[in-house]
Design a protein around this motif. Structure first.
Motif, PDB file in Angstrom:
ATOM      1  N   TRP A   6       0.820  -1.213   0.000  1.00  0.00           N
ATOM      2  CA  TRP A   6       0.000   0.000   0.000  1.00  0.00           C
ATOM      3  C   TRP A   6       0.853   1.261   0.000  1.00  0.00           C
ATOM      4  N   PRO A  39      -0.407   7.233   5.797  1.00  0.00           N
ATOM      5  CA  PRO A  39      -0.621   5.793   5.947  1.00  0.00           C
ATOM      6  C   PRO A  39      -2.015   5.380   5.461  1.00  0.00           C
ATOM      7  N   ARG A  40      -2.075   4.307   4.671  1.00  0.00           N
ATOM      8  CA  ARG A  40      -3.345   3.869   4.080  1.00  0.00           C
ATOM      9  C   ARG A  40      -3.739   2.451   4.463  1.00  0.00           C
ATOM     10  N   TRP A  41      -2.996   1.792   5.345  1.00  0.00           N
ATOM     11  CA  TRP A  41      -3.317   0.403   5.658  1.00  0.00           C
ATOM     12  C   TRP A  41      -4.757   0.260   6.149  1.00  0.00           C
ATOM     13  N   GLN A  42      -5.267   1.258   6.863  1.00  0.00           N
ATOM     14  CA  GLN A  42      -6.619   1.162   7.395  1.00  0.00           C
ATOM     15  C   GLN A  42      -7.674   1.298   6.298  1.00  0.00           C
ATOM     16  N   ASP A  43      -7.294   1.785   5.113  1.00  0.00           N
ATOM     17  CA  ASP A  43      -8.210   1.945   3.991  1.00  0.00           C
ATOM     18  C   ASP A  43      -8.246   0.721   3.081  1.00  0.00           C
ATOM     19  N   ALA A  44      -7.365  -0.236   3.311  1.00  0.00           N
ATOM     20  CA  ALA A  44      -7.194  -1.362   2.396  1.00  0.00           C
ATOM     21  C   ALA A  44      -8.482  -2.162   2.192  1.00  0.00           C
ATOM     22  N   VAL A  45      -9.178  -2.491   3.253  1.00  0.00           N
ATOM     23  CA  VAL A  45     -10.395  -3.307   3.132  1.00  0.00           C
ATOM     24  C   VAL A  45     -11.433  -2.569   2.292  1.00  0.00           C
ATOM     25  N   ASP A  47     -10.889  -0.238   0.054  1.00  0.00           N
ATOM     26  CA  ASP A  47     -10.427  -0.155  -1.335  1.00  0.00           C
ATOM     27  C   ASP A  47     -10.686  -1.464  -2.079  1.00  0.00           C
TER      28      ASP A  47
END
Length: 74
Positions: A6, A39-45, A47
């Protein structure tokens, strides 16, 4: 889904792989995702869910099996 954790990458990075899959008769949809920073890890699901919804609607428009979708990433 591209993304390299990500944090970097573009759809075109996997073009040779996509070409091979298309040669095998597989319909390929390559989608973008949000990348860091921030940081975008929390947006992964979200997306991935958005991408799957888009792919299913595109599959219907293109006459491919919307119920038979696999997802992979780099």
């Amino acid at each position: 889904m591209h993304g390299r954790g990500w944090s970097f990458g573009i759809r075109a990075d996997s073009a040779p792989w996509f070409g091979w899959m298309a040669d095998q008769g597989i319909t390929v949809y390559s989608v973008d995702c949000r990348l860091a920073p921030p940081p975008r890890w929390q947006d992964a699901v979200g997306d991935v869910k958005c991408a799957l919804g888009w792919i299913r609607s595109a599959a219907i428009r293109h006459g491919t099996a919307a119920s038979n979708v696999s997802i992979a990433g780099d």
